[in-house]
Scaffold this active site. Sequence first.
Site, PDB file in Angstrom:
ATOM      1  N   GLY A 106       0.818  -1.207   0.000  1.00  0.00           N
ATOM      2  CA  GLY A 106       0.000   0.000   0.000  1.00  0.00           C
ATOM      3  C   GLY A 106       0.848   1.252   0.000  1.00  0.00           C
ATOM      4  O   GLY A 106       2.050   1.204  -0.281  1.00  0.00           O
ATOM      5  N   ASN A 107       0.215   2.376   0.251  1.00  0.00           N
ATOM      6  CA  ASN A 107       0.937   3.650   0.302  1.00  0.00           C
ATOM      7  C   ASN A 107       0.261   4.569   1.308  1.00  0.00           C
ATOM      8  O   ASN A 107      -0.768   4.217   1.883  1.00  0.00           O
ATOM      9  CB  ASN A 107       0.994   4.284  -1.096  1.00  0.00           C
ATOM     10  CG  ASN A 107      -0.389   4.563  -1.635  1.00  0.00           C
ATOM     11  OD1 ASN A 107      -1.081   5.463  -1.165  1.00  0.00           O
ATOM     12  ND2 ASN A 107      -0.820   3.777  -2.613  1.00  0.00           N
ATOM     13  N   ARG A 108       0.807   5.739   1.509  1.00  0.00           N
ATOM     14  CA  ARG A 108       0.375   6.604   2.598  1.00  0.00           C
ATOM     15  C   ARG A 108      -0.739   7.587   2.236  1.00  0.00           C
ATOM     16  O   ARG A 108      -1.056   8.472   3.016  1.00  0.00           O
ATOM     17  CB  ARG A 108       1.560   7.409   3.132  1.00  0.00           C
ATOM     18  CG  ARG A 108       2.616   6.571   3.804  1.00  0.00           C
ATOM     19  CD  ARG A 108       3.669   7.470   4.425  1.00  0.00           C
ATOM     20  NE  ARG A 108       4.736   6.696   5.026  1.00  0.00           N
ATOM     21  CZ  ARG A 108       4.656   6.111   6.220  1.00  0.00           C
ATOM     22  NH1 ARG A 108       3.555   6.225   6.935  1.00  0.00           N
ATOM     23  NH2 ARG A 108       5.679   5.430   6.699  1.00  0.00           N
ATOM     24  N   SER A 109      -1.348   7.453   1.072  1.00  0.00           N
ATOM     25  CA  SER A 109      -2.378   8.424   0.704  1.00  0.00           C
ATOM     26  C   SER A 109      -3.622   8.275   1.577  1.00  0.00           C
ATOM     27  O   SER A 109      -4.186   7.195   1.708  1.00  0.00           O
ATOM     28  CB  SER A 109      -2.757   8.225  -0.768  1.00  0.00           C
ATOM     29  OG  SER A 109      -3.804   9.108  -1.103  1.00  0.00           O
TER      30      SER A 109
END
Length: 228
Positions: free
Chosen positions: A29-32
Amino acid sequence: LEPQDLAGVRVVISAGGTREPIDPVRFLGNRSSGRQGVALAVEAAARGGDVDLVAANITADVLAEVRHPRIRVRTVGTAAQLGEAMTDAAASADVVIMAAAVADYRPAEASDQKLTKEAGILDRIDLVENPDIVTGLAASRPQGQTIVAFAAETLSDPEQRRERARRKRERKGVDLLAVNLADADHGFEKADNAIEVIGDGGAVVATADGSKRHVARALWDAVQKTRS
Ligand code: C5P
């Protein structure tokens, strides 16, 4: 009172970040957080637009801000689901904004059983590249549709950032590319954001620094200038 300059305009916005499953309990995943995309949706609806928000893994508290009769929310998880929802929604849109952070790669296979280190199968994950959604949308867009992409940048040199953004805008075939600064005070998981918007010929057509709503207002102003 906001201007109603988006009355009758059909808008599609992606927001949040995709999650690519590794096994039933893990993902890439990512931090958005989805906050900038949500602010763009809220601003568009406040200005009269009809909004389709394609929300990738946005938490309930952030999503609570979008309750508006002119905002329809579709929730998705993976890049493939996001691509499908965007392709469907964009077919009849006047403006498309790709604010979601999309995984560049996904695990080649998602295991239906939890992987264990004992079994020795967690030390490497084979990845395959995800298609670039916004590039595909731009390549097959209906006439007159305006498309905006985002690019998160951690480069601190403004000229280097701009040059990269200009190339990215050309490569993706979009009208506007909003570069957002990801640093200690701006961008991912932060309340504030700072953007520079690159338009025709690589010109800087707008800049904004402040709350994500303030940034949303400036970006919509830039979109409207491009459309007129
Ligand atoms: O190349 P980069 O990932 O920096 O580009 C970011 C922009 O491209 C964003 O607008 C993002 O939503 C979009 N993107 C996409 N599909 C991907 C990767 C990024 O549409 N697979």
